[in-house]
Design an enzyme around this catalytic site. Structure first.
Site, PDB file in Angstrom:
ATOM      1  CD  GLU A 184      -2.105   1.467   2.885  1.00  0.00           C
ATOM      2  OE1 GLU A 184      -2.337   2.628   3.248  1.00  0.00           O
ATOM      3  OE2 GLU A 184      -2.154   0.482   3.647  1.00  0.00           O
ATOM      4  CG  ASP A 219       0.140   7.005  -1.335  1.00  0.00           C
ATOM      5  OD1 ASP A 219      -0.903   7.515  -1.767  1.00  0.00           O
ATOM      6  OD2 ASP A 219       1.007   7.663  -0.729  1.00  0.00           O
ATOM      7  CG  ASP A 269      -5.699   1.118   3.289  1.00  0.00           C
ATOM      8  OD1 ASP A 269      -5.533   2.274   2.860  1.00  0.00           O
ATOM      9  OD2 ASP A 269      -5.880   0.846   4.492  1.00  0.00           O
ATOM     10  CD  GLU A 296      -3.349   4.258  -1.370  1.00  0.00           C
ATOM     11  OE1 GLU A 296      -3.459   5.482  -1.540  1.00  0.00           O
ATOM     12  OE2 GLU A 296      -3.093   3.741  -0.253  1.00  0.00           O
TER      13      GLU A 296
END
Length: 239
Positions: free
Chosen positions: A42, A46, A115, A118
């Site tokens: 994650e 991101d 989450d 990502e």
């Protein structure tokens, strides 16, 4: 996980990465495997997502200053926006959750979906590199990016309404053109937006797109779904 790969249009070379991306920390905790969950992916995803979309917006709006570009990017990568993208590929169905998280509705929780999305981007990046990650992200974000390109300064009431409703239930709102009036050069269209069998609002505009946007704006003002939910709750408690 093959059906998820079909939805993505991407086949993992290393299936272990996909399994890691779909493992929620709650399952890792229950299975006593604290280092096997999607939190690291994650974190990576991101950054990859931010870079891909920043680069695309930078090229798309060459005259925009930093502040305006930042606002546009925020519309694409907010938690609710990412959760909405996750819902379009039914990502919640593939997330591996602990029993407690599952029992409390974690599969539809905005944070869980965002989450996992990502983490999925991070997994694709490790599996295939930047270019394939970029192709996947831009394909999944295509409609939202096109909406930004056509109206970067305007609110996106249809997107806001969808985010708001899908935070409650995954079904998206549905739009219907009810009719049109007037001569060709002065037509007025009437659109209706419904959700889960409930008529939310009606809007009018000089084009179908404008009529739908106004219906969405009206729905956001009226918030009929909240009134309906409150009435059911009060009726249930009275009985």
């Amino acid at each position: 996980m093959e059906s998820l790969e079909d939805r993505l249009g991407y086949k993992f070379r290393n299936s272990f990465l996909l399994a890691e991306a779909m493992t929620h920390p709650s399952l890792a905790y229950e299975s006593q495997r604290p280092h096997f969950d999607n939190q690291r992916l994650e974190f990576l995803g991101d950054a990859v997502l931010q870079l891909i979309l920043t680069e695309d917006l930078f090229k798309m709006f060459p005259d925009f200053p930093e502040g305006r570009l930042t606002k546009l990017r925020s519309r694409l990568v907010s938690r609710r926006a990412l959760a909405r993208f996750a819902l379009t590929i039914d990502l919640g169905s593939y997330v591996l959750l602990g029993k407690g998280e599952e029992a409390t509705g974690g599969r539809r929780r905005v944070s869980t979906l965002a989450d996992a999305f990502e983490a999925l981007v991070g997994a694709v990046y490790l599996d295939a590199g930047y270019e394939e990650s970029r192709e996947l992200v831009l394909r999944l974000f295509q409609s939202e990016i096109e909406a930004l390109a056509s109206s970067p300064e305007e609110r996106n009431p249809k997107g806001e309404l969808q985010e708001c409703l899908q935070a409650i239930q995954p079904e998206p709102p549905e739009y219907e053109i009810l009719g049109e009036k007037g001569p060709d050069h002065r037509k007025v269209f009437q659109a209706q937006v419904r959700w889960r069998g409930l008529i939310l609002a009606i809007g009018r505009g000089k084009s179908k797109k404008e009529a739908e946007a106004r219906a969405a704006s009206e729905a956001l003002r009226n918030r009929v779904w909240e009134v309906e939910g409150n009435q059911k709750a009060s009726g249930g408690s009275a009985g």
